[in-house]
Write a protein that holds these residues in place. Structure first.
Motif, PDB file in Angstrom:
ATOM      1  N   LEU A  59     -50.495 -15.295  56.235  1.00  0.00           N
ATOM      2  CA  LEU A  59     -49.254 -16.041  56.015  1.00  0.00           C
ATOM      3  C   LEU A  59     -48.984 -16.243  54.530  1.00  0.00           C
ATOM      4  CD1 LEU A  59     -46.822 -17.661  57.001  1.00  0.00           C
ATOM      5  CD2 LEU A  59     -48.334 -19.650  57.228  1.00  0.00           C
ATOM      6  N   HIS A  60     -50.019 -16.586  53.764  1.00  0.00           N
ATOM      7  CA  HIS A  60     -49.827 -16.803  52.324  1.00  0.00           C
ATOM      8  C   HIS A  60     -49.357 -15.516  51.648  1.00  0.00           C
ATOM      9  CE1 HIS A  60     -50.234 -18.642  48.437  1.00  0.00           C
ATOM     10  NE2 HIS A  60     -51.072 -17.702  48.027  1.00  0.00           N
ATOM     11  N   THR A  61     -49.861 -14.375  52.095  1.00  0.00           N
ATOM     12  CA  THR A  61     -49.431 -13.090  51.530  1.00  0.00           C
ATOM     13  C   THR A  61     -47.951 -12.840  51.821  1.00  0.00           C
ATOM     14  OG1 THR A  61     -51.658 -12.216  51.874  1.00  0.00           O
ATOM     15  CG2 THR A  61     -49.915 -10.609  51.474  1.00  0.00           C
ATOM     16  N   VAL A  62     -47.514 -13.184  53.019  1.00  0.00           N
ATOM     17  CA  VAL A  62     -46.098 -13.055  53.373  1.00  0.00           C
ATOM     18  C   VAL A  62     -45.248 -13.923  52.453  1.00  0.00           C
ATOM     19  CG1 VAL A  62     -44.358 -13.433  55.160  1.00  0.00           C
ATOM     20  CG2 VAL A  62     -46.613 -12.532  55.783  1.00  0.00           C
ATOM     21  N   GLU A  63     -45.654 -15.163  52.259  1.00  0.00           N
ATOM     22  CA  GLU A  63     -44.887 -16.084  51.421  1.00  0.00           C
ATOM     23  C   GLU A  63     -44.824 -15.590  49.975  1.00  0.00           C
ATOM     24  OE1 GLU A  63     -46.979 -19.687  52.155  1.00  0.00           O
ATOM     25  OE2 GLU A  63     -45.736 -20.222  53.887  1.00  0.00           O
ATOM     26  N   GLU A  64     -45.932 -15.051  49.472  1.00  0.00           N
ATOM     27  CA  GLU A  64     -45.933 -14.512  48.109  1.00  0.00           C
ATOM     28  C   GLU A  64     -44.978 -13.324  47.992  1.00  0.00           C
ATOM     29  OE1 GLU A  64     -50.037 -13.620  47.378  1.00  0.00           O
ATOM     30  OE2 GLU A  64     -50.338 -15.493  46.249  1.00  0.00           O
ATOM     31  N   ALA A  65     -44.994 -12.446  48.990  1.00  0.00           N
ATOM     32  CA  ALA A  65     -44.105 -11.281  48.971  1.00  0.00           C
ATOM     33  C   ALA A  65     -42.638 -11.707  48.982  1.00  0.00           C
ATOM     34  CB  ALA A  65     -44.404 -10.378  50.169  1.00  0.00           C
ATOM     35  N   LEU A  66     -42.311 -12.713  49.775  1.00  0.00           N
ATOM     36  CA  LEU A  66     -40.921 -13.172  49.844  1.00  0.00           C
ATOM     37  C   LEU A  66     -40.511 -13.885  48.563  1.00  0.00           C
ATOM     38  CD1 LEU A  66     -40.718 -14.405  53.544  1.00  0.00           C
ATOM     39  CD2 LEU A  66     -39.971 -12.226  52.575  1.00  0.00           C
ATOM     40  N   SER A  67     -41.419 -14.594  47.945  1.00  0.00           N
ATOM     41  CA  SER A  67     -41.119 -15.234  46.660  1.00  0.00           C
ATOM     42  C   SER A  67     -40.778 -14.184  45.611  1.00  0.00           C
ATOM     43  CB  SER A  67     -42.305 -16.080  46.194  1.00  0.00           C
ATOM     44  OG  SER A  67     -42.524 -17.171  47.054  1.00  0.00           O
ATOM     45  N   ARG A  68     -41.570 -13.115  45.564  1.00  0.00           N
ATOM     46  CA  ARG A  68     -41.286 -12.035  44.621  1.00  0.00           C
ATOM     47  C   ARG A  68     -39.946 -11.382  44.940  1.00  0.00           C
ATOM     48  NH1 ARG A  68     -46.550 -10.416  45.878  1.00  0.00           N
ATOM     49  NH2 ARG A  68     -45.706  -8.599  46.972  1.00  0.00           N
ATOM     50  N   ALA A  69     -39.704 -11.152  46.223  1.00  0.00           N
ATOM     51  CA  ALA A  69     -38.472 -10.478  46.627  1.00  0.00           C
ATOM     52  C   ALA A  69     -37.243 -11.269  46.210  1.00  0.00           C
ATOM     53  CB  ALA A  69     -38.468 -10.257  48.142  1.00  0.00           C
ATOM     54  N   VAL A  70     -37.259 -12.569  46.432  1.00  0.00           N
ATOM     55  CA  VAL A  70     -36.105 -13.396  46.051  1.00  0.00           C
ATOM     56  C   VAL A  70     -35.906 -13.374  44.543  1.00  0.00           C
ATOM     57  CG1 VAL A  70     -35.260 -15.774  45.950  1.00  0.00           C
ATOM     58  CG2 VAL A  70     -36.200 -14.881  48.079  1.00  0.00           C
ATOM     59  N   GLU A  71     -36.979 -13.473  43.789  1.00  0.00           N
ATOM     60  CA  GLU A  71     -36.856 -13.447  42.336  1.00  0.00           C
ATOM     61  C   GLU A  71     -36.322 -12.107  41.858  1.00  0.00           C
ATOM     62  OE1 GLU A  71     -36.762 -14.773  38.509  1.00  0.00           O
ATOM     63  OE2 GLU A  71     -37.044 -15.917  40.362  1.00  0.00           O
ATOM     64  N   LEU A  72     -36.804 -11.006  42.427  1.00  0.00           N
ATOM     65  CA  LEU A  72     -36.323  -9.681  42.036  1.00  0.00           C
ATOM     66  C   LEU A  72     -34.877  -9.463  42.460  1.00  0.00           C
ATOM     67  CD1 LEU A  72     -39.488  -7.577  42.903  1.00  0.00           C
ATOM     68  CD2 LEU A  72     -38.496  -7.881  40.624  1.00  0.00           C
ATOM     69  N   TRP A  73     -34.506 -10.010  43.606  1.00  0.00           N
ATOM     70  CA  TRP A  73     -33.113  -9.882  44.047  1.00  0.00           C
ATOM     71  C   TRP A  73     -32.188 -10.683  43.144  1.00  0.00           C
ATOM     72  CZ3 TRP A  73     -29.568 -13.529  45.769  1.00  0.00           C
ATOM     73  CH2 TRP A  73     -28.378 -12.999  46.267  1.00  0.00           C
ATOM     74  N   ARG A  74     -32.593 -11.886  42.779  1.00  0.00           N
ATOM     75  CA  ARG A  74     -31.747 -12.733  41.939  1.00  0.00           C
ATOM     76  C   ARG A  74     -31.640 -12.186  40.523  1.00  0.00           C
ATOM     77  NH1 ARG A  74     -33.855 -18.730  42.394  1.00  0.00           N
ATOM     78  NH2 ARG A  74     -32.049 -19.090  41.060  1.00  0.00           N
ATOM     79  N   HIS A  75     -32.717 -11.595  40.032  1.00  0.00           N
ATOM     80  CA  HIS A  75     -32.740 -11.076  38.651  1.00  0.00           C
ATOM     81  C   HIS A  75     -33.314  -9.658  38.666  1.00  0.00           C
ATOM     82  CE1 HIS A  75     -31.774 -15.062  37.108  1.00  0.00           C
ATOM     83  NE2 HIS A  75     -32.712 -15.543  37.902  1.00  0.00           N
ATOM     84  N   PRO A  76     -32.523  -8.688  39.115  1.00  0.00           N
ATOM     85  CA  PRO A  76     -33.031  -7.307  39.185  1.00  0.00           C
ATOM     86  C   PRO A  76     -33.371  -6.782  37.803  1.00  0.00           C
ATOM     87  CG  PRO A  76     -30.648  -7.361  39.495  1.00  0.00           C
ATOM     88  CD  PRO A  76     -31.111  -8.789  39.521  1.00  0.00           C
ATOM     89  N   PRO A  77     -34.482  -6.058  37.673  1.00  0.00           N
ATOM     90  CA  PRO A  77     -34.877  -5.534  36.360  1.00  0.00           C
ATOM     91  C   PRO A  77     -33.915  -4.468  35.861  1.00  0.00           C
ATOM     92  CG  PRO A  77     -36.275  -4.639  38.075  1.00  0.00           C
ATOM     93  CD  PRO A  77     -35.429  -5.685  38.722  1.00  0.00           C
ATOM     94  N   VAL A  78     -33.730  -4.441  34.537  1.00  0.00           N
ATOM     95  CA  VAL A  78     -32.877  -3.443  33.891  1.00  0.00           C
ATOM     96  C   VAL A  78     -33.719  -2.697  32.873  1.00  0.00           C
ATOM     97  CG1 VAL A  78     -30.866  -3.071  32.424  1.00  0.00           C
ATOM     98  CG2 VAL A  78     -30.792  -4.823  34.204  1.00  0.00           C
ATOM     99  N   ARG A  79     -33.679  -1.381  32.897  1.00  0.00           N
ATOM    100  CA  ARG A  79     -34.474  -0.586  31.951  1.00  0.00           C
ATOM    101  C   ARG A  79     -33.659  -0.339  30.681  1.00  0.00           C
ATOM    102  NH1 ARG A  79     -39.109   1.138  33.923  1.00  0.00           N
ATOM    103  NH2 ARG A  79     -39.418   1.147  36.180  1.00  0.00           N
ATOM    104  N   ARG A  80     -34.252  -0.694  29.542  1.00  0.00           N
ATOM    105  CA  ARG A  80     -33.621  -0.470  28.249  1.00  0.00           C
ATOM    106  C   ARG A  80     -34.075   0.877  27.708  1.00  0.00           C
ATOM    107  NH1 ARG A  80     -29.720  -4.211  28.679  1.00  0.00           N
ATOM    108  NH2 ARG A  80     -30.578  -6.293  29.055  1.00  0.00           N
ATOM    109  N   ARG A  81     -33.127   1.742  27.343  1.00  0.00           N
ATOM    110  CA  ARG A  81     -33.480   3.118  26.957  1.00  0.00           C
ATOM    111  C   ARG A  81     -33.425   3.347  25.451  1.00  0.00           C
ATOM    112  NH1 ARG A  81     -30.407   6.891  31.492  1.00  0.00           N
ATOM    113  NH2 ARG A  81     -31.491   6.048  33.315  1.00  0.00           N
ATOM    114  N   ARG A  82     -33.057   2.348  24.692  1.00  0.00           N
ATOM    115  CA  ARG A  82     -32.905   2.576  23.257  1.00  0.00           C
ATOM    116  C   ARG A  82     -34.224   2.349  22.531  1.00  0.00           C
ATOM    117  NH1 ARG A  82     -26.858  -0.012  22.158  1.00  0.00           N
ATOM    118  NH2 ARG A  82     -25.769   1.420  23.574  1.00  0.00           N
ATOM    119  N   ALA A  83     -34.282   1.321  21.700  1.00  0.00           N
ATOM    120  CA  ALA A  83     -35.475   1.133  20.866  1.00  0.00           C
ATOM    121  C   ALA A  83     -36.730   0.911  21.697  1.00  0.00           C
ATOM    122  CB  ALA A  83     -35.249  -0.054  19.924  1.00  0.00           C
ATOM    123  N   ALA A  84     -36.571   0.182  22.788  1.00  0.00           N
ATOM    124  CA  ALA A  84     -37.753  -0.113  23.604  1.00  0.00           C
ATOM    125  C   ALA A  84     -37.717   0.747  24.859  1.00  0.00           C
ATOM    126  CB  ALA A  84     -37.776  -1.598  23.962  1.00  0.00           C
ATOM    127  N   ALA A  85     -37.897   2.019  24.693  1.00  0.00           N
ATOM    128  CA  ALA A  85     -37.848   2.939  25.829  1.00  0.00           C
ATOM    129  C   ALA A  85     -38.928   2.576  26.842  1.00  0.00           C
ATOM    130  CB  ALA A  85     -38.040   4.369  25.345  1.00  0.00           C
TER     131      ALA A  85
END
Length: 208
Positions: A59-85
């Motif tokens: 159960l704790h593993t499920v809760e951790e996975a959902l916590s990560r999912a909500v955070e990633l959904w709310r703030h999806p990562p963006v890849r910067r291709r210029r100076a910090a490739a």
């Protein structure tokens, strides 16, 4: 334990669809004492991901996975291709998708017939949330149903206790139904208990 992940409509949306259900022939059948298995108001939900049976100690593993999912959904990562490739930074935050119950359909036939109302509005946002949830469940090696998301809310499981003419009439009525708009502000982890009258326990929630 049997688990799924869901969003729940707010009271005003539930009031509206419950009133609509009782105007349908399936509602009249229930009022007449026919066991068409109307979904209880407190159990009306939209499934985002279905896990099925999960060992208690995970159960704790499920809760951790959902916590990560909500955070990633709310703030999806963006890849910067210029100076910090190759560098990954948080993207712009998402807001809760606005949804509406509307339209409808059925799953199955004969004694397996299920009557449902559909979902309208910013459904793509819900699909992205579901995809993120499933990705994090897979990363954690947790079970879940791989079938594509078909956003809906189950109204009744009449099986063959409602005649075909009545069912077709209800589908035509639902086709013109449009409920109030509402934001899906919360993701919920739910435990279900099977039986003639299934019950659900809300185990954890995450704001969207």
């Amino acid at each position: 334990m049997r688990l799924f992940v869901a969003v729940y409509p707010p009271p005003e949306a539930l009031d509206d669809i419950v009133a609509q259900t009782h105007r349908l022939r399936v509602g009249a059948a229930a009022d007449a004492g026919i066991n068409v298995r109307l979904t209880a108001r407190s159990s009306l939900h939209v499934t985002v991901a279905f896990l099925g049976e999960v060992p208690d100690d995970r159960l704790h593993t499920v809760e951790e996975a959902l916590s990560r999912a909500v955070e990633l959904w709310r703030h999806p990562p963006v890849r910067r291709r210029r100076a910090a490739a190759g560098r990954v930074e948080p993207g712009a935050g998402r807001t809760a998708p606005r949804l509406q119950l509307g339209g409808g359909g059925r799953f199955g036939r004969g004694r397996f017939t299920v009557l449902w109302v559909g979902l309208l509005g910013e459904v793509d946002g819900l699909r992205r949330l579901a995809a993120t949830v499933r990705r994090e469940l897979r990363r954690s090696r947790l079970p879940f149903d791989f079938r594509p998301l078909r956003p809906h809310l189950t109204l009744a499981r009449p099986g063959d206790r409602l005649d075909r003419e009545s069912l077709d009439e209800d589908l035509r009525t639902l086709d013109g139904y449009l409920g109030p708009s509402w934001p899906a502000t919360e993701l919920v982890l739910v435990r279900s208990h099977l039986g003639p009258r299934p019950t659900y326990d809300r185990l954890a929630t995450w704001p969207l």
